[in-house]
Every structure is written in structure tokens, then in C-alpha cells.
Design a protein around this motif. Structure first.
Motif: not given
Length: 394
Positions: A124-131, A133-135, A257-269
Motif C-alpha cells: 500500500t503506497p502512502s498518499h501523503g506523509m507515511p502513517t 497504520a500504512e507501514i 525514518l523514525n516513523t518506519v523504525i518505530k513501527v518495526i520495533n513495535q511489530h518485530t521487537a
């Protein structure tokens, strides 16, 4: 006798009409066989399946075959092999080849039909600033942590990779999210990108004409790479696609970049750990990576501190959870070459080195004049092999 004669005459008329009907039916069957044998129509079996499904007679079947031969009818009853062939055209040649195959081959479904029936994961591509939920949605689609943990058991290290892709400057409607794509994330907040009425589309182009928003000239792509020897796990797993006009600051880019890292850490820690952020030589991302990965010195309690502390010129700055950055060495070579080509030159150990001095040294070493000129006056400053050649010659 008269009654018997009349009955025989009527019977003869009925038999003649029945024979005419059967003769006409036989003629229709012969026409259908000739049409099928002509090989003007591909996928006749699908046309016959559609005809039987509709309970059509021979004339209805013949009409369908004739319309298909004229290109006025395309049967939509595809089997798995048709979808796989269409998917092969799409993956090998992209959207253009898939559309050509659909127009020229009756057995290939349309691109939208292939996409709807594809078993491959859609990002799912981000239409605006990545959120978040999208990541998170993309991450769950490409990384089944429960399955991987069940099969391989050990916690894996990962590299988070970022790069840009060039894309066409045009607006595209995403039928899954009902949002317009093709606008830069930096200024997408200045207009509504959700498609509810035609007025939304008109307002979007008004904003583009007024300069309030811009077309996305590049698409920022982020992917995860698991550090493992297992070929089933090794490979890039894209989790972010976001358009940019290349006007955002390093501070704003650091937010992405911080948004992506935050989601990864929450989902796969529990199962994975991001140990490095890899990128090319993009200038603003370089500033963002410094903010994220150069916060403090590596702690002496770190397991890798004894291995790295003895290296004199090693940069021991790290970010949260000892995360580091990694620039592609090819781009580092390119930047060094571009520095050497500047007219004002560079300073090395109180020695001023200019392109003319480099040229004299290369000539003195026996280099061909044409070869040296091509190295010092490249047509493309992004040519990495030429940059490597110059550094090797020096």
C-alpha cells in the motif's frame, strides 16, 4: 379418402418443415465448425464454456465466435493458467507489456484482473506523509513474524534500506484506498487527496497549478533485509513507498525514518532487531541519518565494544539500541571523484591538489591523453564505474 389425403398432405408439410429446420441446424453446425477451424479466434474453449453456461443454442454459439473474431467480444471466463500467463507478462515487461498482451491475445486477462487475482503481496503506497497504520499493514503483509519464528526460532538481525526511484509526474487514483497518488508527501497536507467527488480532483489540479502542492518526482522506497544465510529469508521486503518532490528538509526526512523504525520495533521487537540503516549518497538523508545514528558513543557494556574500541579511526557513534548507518561505498567513490574534479581542488596534508596537477601526474605515469580526458571531464557525474577508474588510476 379425402380426409386421409389431407392428413398425408399435412404430414408431408410438417416433415418438410422439420427437414428444413434440421437442415438449417446442420448448416449452422457446419458454419460453427468452419469458424472454429479457421483459427481466427483464440480461446475457443472459453467461448464454448460461456455458451454452455448461458444455455445458448448453436446460433448463439456461432454469434459469440463471430463477435470474438471481429474483436467485439472477449470471454471473461479465465482459468488458472490464463492468470499465470498474464502474471508472467506483467512481471517480465511491466504494465505496458501486460496491456499489449491483453489487447492482442484473447487468452490473457486485463491488468486490473491480474492484479485482483494475483497471490503476490500488494504494497500500500502512502498518499501523503507515511502513517504508522500504512507501514504496519505493509510490514504484516511481507513479514509473517509468527511463521518465521516458528520455523527458525532464533532472533534475526535486519538492515533497513532506503533509496529513491524515478517516477512519472502524473496523478493516479488508487482503487484500494480511494486516494490520489503522485503528490509529494512534503506538501500533501495542503489539499484533500481522498476522492469523493469530481470537485476533489479539480481542487487537486488547482493546487498543482498554484504551486501549493507538487508532483512527486521521486518515490522513497524502504525495505527490510534479514541478515541470514537462508535463501528463503534473505531478500528485500518493501514496507514503504512514498512520493517526494525532493524539497523536504533533513529534519522532516528524519521524521519519516523514525516513523518506519518505530513501527518495526513495535511489530518485530521479539523476533527481529534492526542493527543498521543503509542508504545511498542522498544529501538530506545523510543529515537525517546523522541525527538518528550518531547520538552517543558506543557503550563499553556493548558486546561488540571490545572488538571495535581498538580500531583507531573507527567511528563509535551510534543511535538508540546501538543502531548505525551504512552508506553505499560506490556513492562514496563518486563523491570523492567529484571533489577531485572541482576547479579549486582539495587540500590533503597541507598540499593543494587541482585537476590540472592530477592530469600531469597521470600523463607522467604513462596514461593516454584521451583516457585521462575522459576521466577528468565525464559526461555523467553519476557514472560510478568511471569514478572507480579515476581513483584506481590515481
Amino acid at each position: 379418402k379425402d380426409q386421409q389425403l389431407n392428413e398425408l398432405k399435412l404430414q408431408g408439410l410438417n416433415d418438410a418443415k422439420a427437414l428444413r429446420r434440421k437442415g438449417t441446424a446442420l448448416t449452422d453446425y457446419k458454419r460453427l465448425i468452419v469458424a472454429i477451424q479457421s483459427e481466427k479466434v483464440e480461446g475457443v474453449d472459453r467461448i464454448m464454456r460461456v455458451a454452455f453456461k448461458r444455455d445458448l443454442g448453436v446460433r448463439g454459439m456461432l454469434a459469440l465466435v463471430e463477435r470474438a473474431a471481429e474483436g467485439a467480444y472477449r470471454p471473461q471466463l479465465y482459468d488458472e493458467n490464463d492468470y499465470l500467463r498474464g502474471l508472467l507478462f506483467w512481471r517480465l515487461g511491466g504494465n505496458c507489456l501486460a496491456q499489449i498482451a491483453y489487447r492482442s491475445l484473447n487468452q490473457i486477462p486485463s491488468l486490473s484482473t491480474i492484479q485482483r487475482n494475483s497471490t503476490m503481496t500488494r504494497i500500500t503506497p502512502s498518499h501523503g506523509m507515511p502513517t504508522i497504520a500504512e507501514i504496519r499493514k505493509n510490514l504484516a503483509a511481507v513479514l509473517s513474524v509468527d511463521k518465521l519464528q516458528l520455523e527458525y526460532g532464533l532472533k534475526q538481525h535486519m538492515v533497513l534500506m532506503f533509496d529513491e526511484l524515478s517516477n512519472e509526474k502524473r496523478i493516479h487514483w488508487d482503487d484500494l484506498t480511494n486516494y490520489f497518488l503522485g503528490v509529494c508527501r512534503d506538501h500533501a497536507e495542503n489539499t484533500s487527496l481522498e476522492f469523493n467527488t469530481m470537485e476533489d480532483l479539480i481542487e487537486l489540479f488547482r493546487g498543482l497549478d498554484a504551486g501549493k502542492i507538487h508532483y512527486a518526482s521521486k518515490a522513497t522506497v524502504s525495505a527490510l533485509g534479514i541478515l541470514t544465510n537462508n535463501t528463503r529469508l534473505y531478500g528485500a521486503r518493501p514496507i514503504l513507498v512514498s512520493g517526494t518532490c525532493k524539497r523536504e528538509t533533513s529534519f522532516k526526512h528524519a521524521k519519516v525514518l523514525n516513523t518506519v523504525i518505530k513501527v518495526i520495533n513495535q511489530h518485530t521487537a521479539t523476533y527481529f532487531r534492526v542493527v543498521s540503516i543503509a542508504s545511498d549518497g542522498e544529501r538530506k538523508r545523510g543529515g537525517a541519518l546523522i541525527d538518528i545514528t550518531c547520538k552517543q558513543l558506543l557503550a563499553p557494556s556493548s558486546p561488540i565494544y571490545p572488538l571495535l574500541s581498538c580500531l583507531v579511526f573507527m567511528n563509535l557513534l551510534v543511535g538508540d539500541d546501538d543502531i548505525t548507518c551504512d552508506k553505499d561505498y560506490k556513492h562514496v567513490f563518486k563523491h570523492i571523484r567529484n571533489l577531485l574534479l572541482r576547479k579549486r581542488g582539495i587540500q590533503v596534508l597541507e598540499r593543494h591538489i587541482t585537476p590540472s596537477i592530477i592530469k600531469k601526474h597521470l600523463q607522467h605515469a604513462g596514461g593516454m591523453r584521451k583516457h585521462i580526458d575522459s576521466l577528468l571531464k565525464p559526461d555523467d557525474k553519476q557514472d560510478v564505474p568511471l569514478a572507480y577508474q579515476l581513483i584506481r588510476d590515481i
